[in-house]
Enzyme design. Structure first.
Site, PDB file in Angstrom:
ATOM      1  N   SER A 675       0.797  -1.214   0.000  1.00 48.91           N
ATOM      2  CA  SER A 675       0.000   0.000   0.000  1.00 48.91           C
ATOM      3  C   SER A 675       0.835   1.271   0.000  1.00 48.91           C
ATOM      4  O   SER A 675       0.328   2.356   0.207  1.00 48.91           O
ATOM      5  CB  SER A 675      -0.953  -0.005   1.185  1.00 48.91           C
ATOM      6  OG  SER A 675      -0.215   0.068   2.362  1.00 48.91           O
ATOM      7  N   LYS A 718      -6.225   2.705   9.300  1.00 49.56           N
ATOM      8  CA  LYS A 718      -5.352   3.744   8.760  1.00 49.56           C
ATOM      9  C   LYS A 718      -5.922   5.138   9.031  1.00 49.56           C
ATOM     10  O   LYS A 718      -5.177   6.077   9.327  1.00 49.56           O
ATOM     11  CB  LYS A 718      -5.136   3.527   7.264  1.00 49.56           C
ATOM     12  CG  LYS A 718      -4.234   2.327   7.001  1.00 49.56           C
ATOM     13  CD  LYS A 718      -4.097   2.043   5.534  1.00 49.56           C
ATOM     14  CE  LYS A 718      -3.115   0.906   5.328  1.00 49.56           C
ATOM     15  NZ  LYS A 718      -3.032   0.508   3.933  1.00 49.56           N
TER      16      LYS A 718
END
Ligand code: ADP
Length: 768
Positions: A675, A718
């Protein structure tokens, strides 16, 4: 007749070193011709060479090496099978000037190889080589030391290297390299390297053997110690007589609920026990086996609580939220009541530490009125840990499944298998496939432990597995499990959990009441923000309990105050200042530094990525404990930028004239996961265009070579991490839109989200 050309004998699979001899049979015409030409000369010399590539069907001149060994023909003998046996002695290594094709075979002109070595160097390298070889002989068990005696008489380094190279058990290809290397000094270093490799290999082998032996010894030791204890007990008269023991066993068997088959088996073992000599070590083994067989809950069921509302109530009072799991349990009960199908689902709760996986499984057991047992399979690499050791093995015992069942004292407990993502697979076997048998409803009614040997019905057991990372659950198991994901808690959820669950629970366990201690919401928020950093609430529970301990002490010693209202001041008074700062101080915007977002055991965190460059040749350097996936992301990001350098206004020369260094700081934790692609790309563009990127921005998403942006996992975590670090704007992949919509609005409200599916969108927003 003397000719300055020598016939070239091509040899495959064998290497002739100067000073050594080879013998072999020849049968083809060309070889015969070469030999007879040599025979006719005074020196009887030919040139032996090994073609550069092995096993060629046809050979051309480019396949012939530039170095060969001149040999003299020592013996030629025709043998009855029509072949000819020859013996060649290697004389000297020579450089080949040119090869000539003479009808069907090659001839060559050669030159002497003159390598002058300084006397001191020669002595030094000779010394190094002898020491190295000595060490080699000492450490590698399968080589004979007879050669040592011969070596003593060899003075020249070049001869010594050839002798040792010929002796070492190395491959044909490696030996060929020794012929081609004309410098004795370089040959010495090659030999030292090869010998050291061998020594390392042998050491590794030895280490593995020792470890295996040690493990074996440990179990054996335990077994012998047990036997010793028994002997001592016997000496002291602590042991009941064998007859009493048999009577006791038989009585136990009479009241044991189990199948006829198991009963017969136990009977047989009791008979064996009666007949075996009292001093025989077998006695103890049979006794242990009987102990297991007579104490297993073969047919001992608890009755499920079938009142669905009551079950839901128990789950709700113990755990906040987690509706998916709770619903799944209720559904299971409903289906079971409706169809009488007793097969249990195999649930796997996946999520970060402290989000309630194990405690919820425990509550499920409680709500269903079932017994509860737990094993951890983290770090297991041996099948026997799951399915037991065979009885013939010294110190054998059942595996963890049967042990867990015995502890549960019930045929239908809730059975928690913790850390299913930390199973290991290695030489000792694959415990995941054994677990598969345990969990498979088609097979597990006839589960057979290697020690117990009789089938045990596991089909009524409700297995609940837990794991931190879904990707790390062995694939074959993942297919069988009904995965339910538990994600990190937001601050609001944590406050809720603290208020309604953790505080009441802990007040009670500390003997306090709500009249004596009250928390205000700000105090709880401060406990969450400044005293813990976690995805779940385990640490939070620990701080609450530590605070309450201090209050209990205060109440007992300081009789003046009868009640405490806990606000942020009181928190500091009792616990000192917290170790975490809620929001990191705002960082300055810098060229080549961009915030990524990572999914960690604490939930989520901001992971700044730094890049820099300096004069060089286009090398890419990566540091900061990056995993393979992240390393690949870095390469893809760079290739993407190179391909589109013009679009980004970057002069291609910078890639050729500079080395690039990418670093991901934040401690030495291993970082991996797909990511960071867009963050890496942005940091690199910022560096090459010398434009700063705001530290209020963070981004997460993988990039493809064509600049497409791929979705990521752990979005909620996140976002929590980003907010905690004061991030105001987050770029996320467009494909994660659905996940974003599912997240609590309370969490997403003060951050701006920019959904992107092409890198150019990010570029335009940040750099244009
Ligand atoms: P895990 O197994 O996921 O690591 P635990 O089940 O050990 O976590 O939970 C740690 C602690 O947090 C337990 O005391 C548990 O009661 C509490 N806890 C976790 N989630 C919740 C929740 N949703 N509601 C109430 N308490 C919770």
């Amino acid at each position: 007749m003397k000719s300055n050309k020598l016939g070239v004998l091509l040899v495959n699979d064998m290497v002739l070193f100067p000073g050594a001899e080879i013998r072999f049979e020849i049968d083809n015409l060309e070889q015969r011709q070469i030999i007879s030409v040599a025979e006719a000369t005074e020196e009887k010399e030919i040139l032996v060479v090994n073609p550069i590539e092995n096993n060629l069907d046809s050979l051309d001149i480019t396949m012939l090496p530039t170095v060969g060994v001149v040999a003299s023909l020592k013996l030629k003998m025709d043998i009855p099978n029509g072949k000819t046996k020859i013996v060649l002695k290697g004389l000297r290594r020579v450089k080949v000037d040119s090869y000539y094709l003479n009808n069907s075979y090659y001839e060559a002109t050669t030159k002497k190889l003159v390598k002058r070595i300084d006397k001191e160097d020669e002595a030094m390298y000779r010394d190094i080589l002898i020491k190295g070889f000595d060490k080699y002989i000492e450490n590698v068990p399968y080589v004979s030391n007879a050669i040592m005696a011969q070596l003593k008489y060899v003075e020249k380094l070049k001869e010594m290297t050839d002798m040792i190279a010929n002796f070492l058990p190395i491959s044909y290809d490696k030996k060929k390299k020794y012929i081609l290397e004309s410098s004795p000094i370089l040959r010495t270093t090659m030999l030292i390297e090869d010998m050291n490799d061998d020594i390392k290999y042998v050491e590794l082998e030895r280490k593995i053997e020792q470890e295996v032996e040690k493990e074996l010894n440990d179990t054996q030791k335990e077994f012998f110690l047990r036997e010793k204890i028994k002997t001592i007990q016997k000496e002291l008269g602590d042991v009941s007589s064998k007859e009493d023991e048999v009577e006791r066993l038989e009585k136990k068997l009479r009241s044991l609920k189990c199948s006829k088959r198991v009963k017969d088996r136990i009977k047989r073992e009791i008979d064996r026990y009666k007949n075996v000599n009292s001093n025989s070590p077998e006695l103890g083994m049979i006794r242990d086996y009987l102990d297991w067989m007579l104490n297993l809950p073969w047919q001992k069921y608890t009755k499920d609580n079938e009142d669905l509302d009551a079950v839901k109530h128990v789950l709700d009072t113990s755990h906040f939220g987690l509706e998916d799991v709770k619903t799944r349990i209720i559904e299971y009960l409903a289906v079971k009541q409706n169809t009488n199908n007793l097969k249990s689902p195999i649930i796997c709760l996946v999520g970060p530490p402290g989000v309630g996986k194990t405690s919820l499984a425990f509550s499920i057991a409680k709500s269903l009125n079932r017994k509860y047992t737990k094993i951890s399979v983290g770090g297991i690499n041996d099948e026997a840990e799951i399915v037991g050791h065979r009885r013939t093995y010294v110190g054998a015992c059942p595996g963890r499944i049967i042990s867990g069942i015995r502890k549960a004292e019930s045929t239908n407990p809730v059975f928690i298998i913790d850390e299913i993502d930390k199973l290991r697979k290695d030489l000792k076997g694959d415990p995941a496939s054994s677990l598969l048998e345990v969990l498979d409803p088609e097979q597990n009614s006839k589960f057979s432990d290697h020690y117990i040997e009789e089938e045990f019905d596991l089909s009524q057991v409700m297995f609940i597995a837990t794991a931190n990372y879904m990707e790390q659950i062995p694939l074959e198991l993942r297919d069988r499990l009904e995965i339910i994901e538990l994600s990190s808690y937001t601050e609001y959820e944590k406050v809720d959990i603290a208020m309604n669950y953790l505080i009441p629970k802990n007040l009670e366990s500390h003997g306090l009441t709500e009249l004596e201690v009250q928390f205000d919401e700000k105090a709880i928020l401060s406990l969450i923000r400044n005293y813990t950093k976690e995805a779940g609430v385990r640490e939070l529970e620990r701080v609450i309990s530590s605070l309450l301990r201090k209050i209990v002490k205060k109440l007992l010693t300081d009789k003046k105050t009868a009640a405490y209202q806990i606000d942020t001041k009181k928190v500091v008074e009792f616990l000192g200042h917290g170790k975490y700062e809620y929001s990191k101080p705002t960082k300055v915007d810098e060229v080549g530094v961009v915030n990524g977002l990572a999914y960690t055991v604490f939930g989520g965190d901001v992971l700044p990525i730094e890049v820099t460059s300096y004069k060089g040749k286009g090398k890419l350097l990566l540091t900061g404990s990056l995993g393979d996936v992240m390393k690949e992301s870095a390469k893809i990001a760079l290739s993407y930028i190179k391909t589109n350098a013009k679009t980004f206004g970057i002069d291609f020369k910078v890639f050729e004239e500079n080395d690039i260094h990418i670093h991901v700081p934040e401690g030495a934790v291993n970082k991996d996961g797909p990511s960071a692609g867009i963050t890496l790309t942005t940091a690199l563009i910022s560096l090459f265009t010398n434009k700063k990127v705001s530290s209020d921005i963070a981004m997460t998403g993988e990039i493809t070579l064509r600049g497409q942006i791929l979705p990521i996992g752990g979005l909620k975590e996140k976002i929590i991490g980003a907010k905690r670090n004061g991030i105001k704007e987050i770029f996320i992949p467009k494909d994660n839109k659905k996940d974003l919509e599912e997240i609590d609005k309370e969490l997403t409200k003060s951050v701006k989200f920019i959904l992107v599916d092409k890198y150019l969108d990010i570029y335009k927003k940040i750099f244009k």
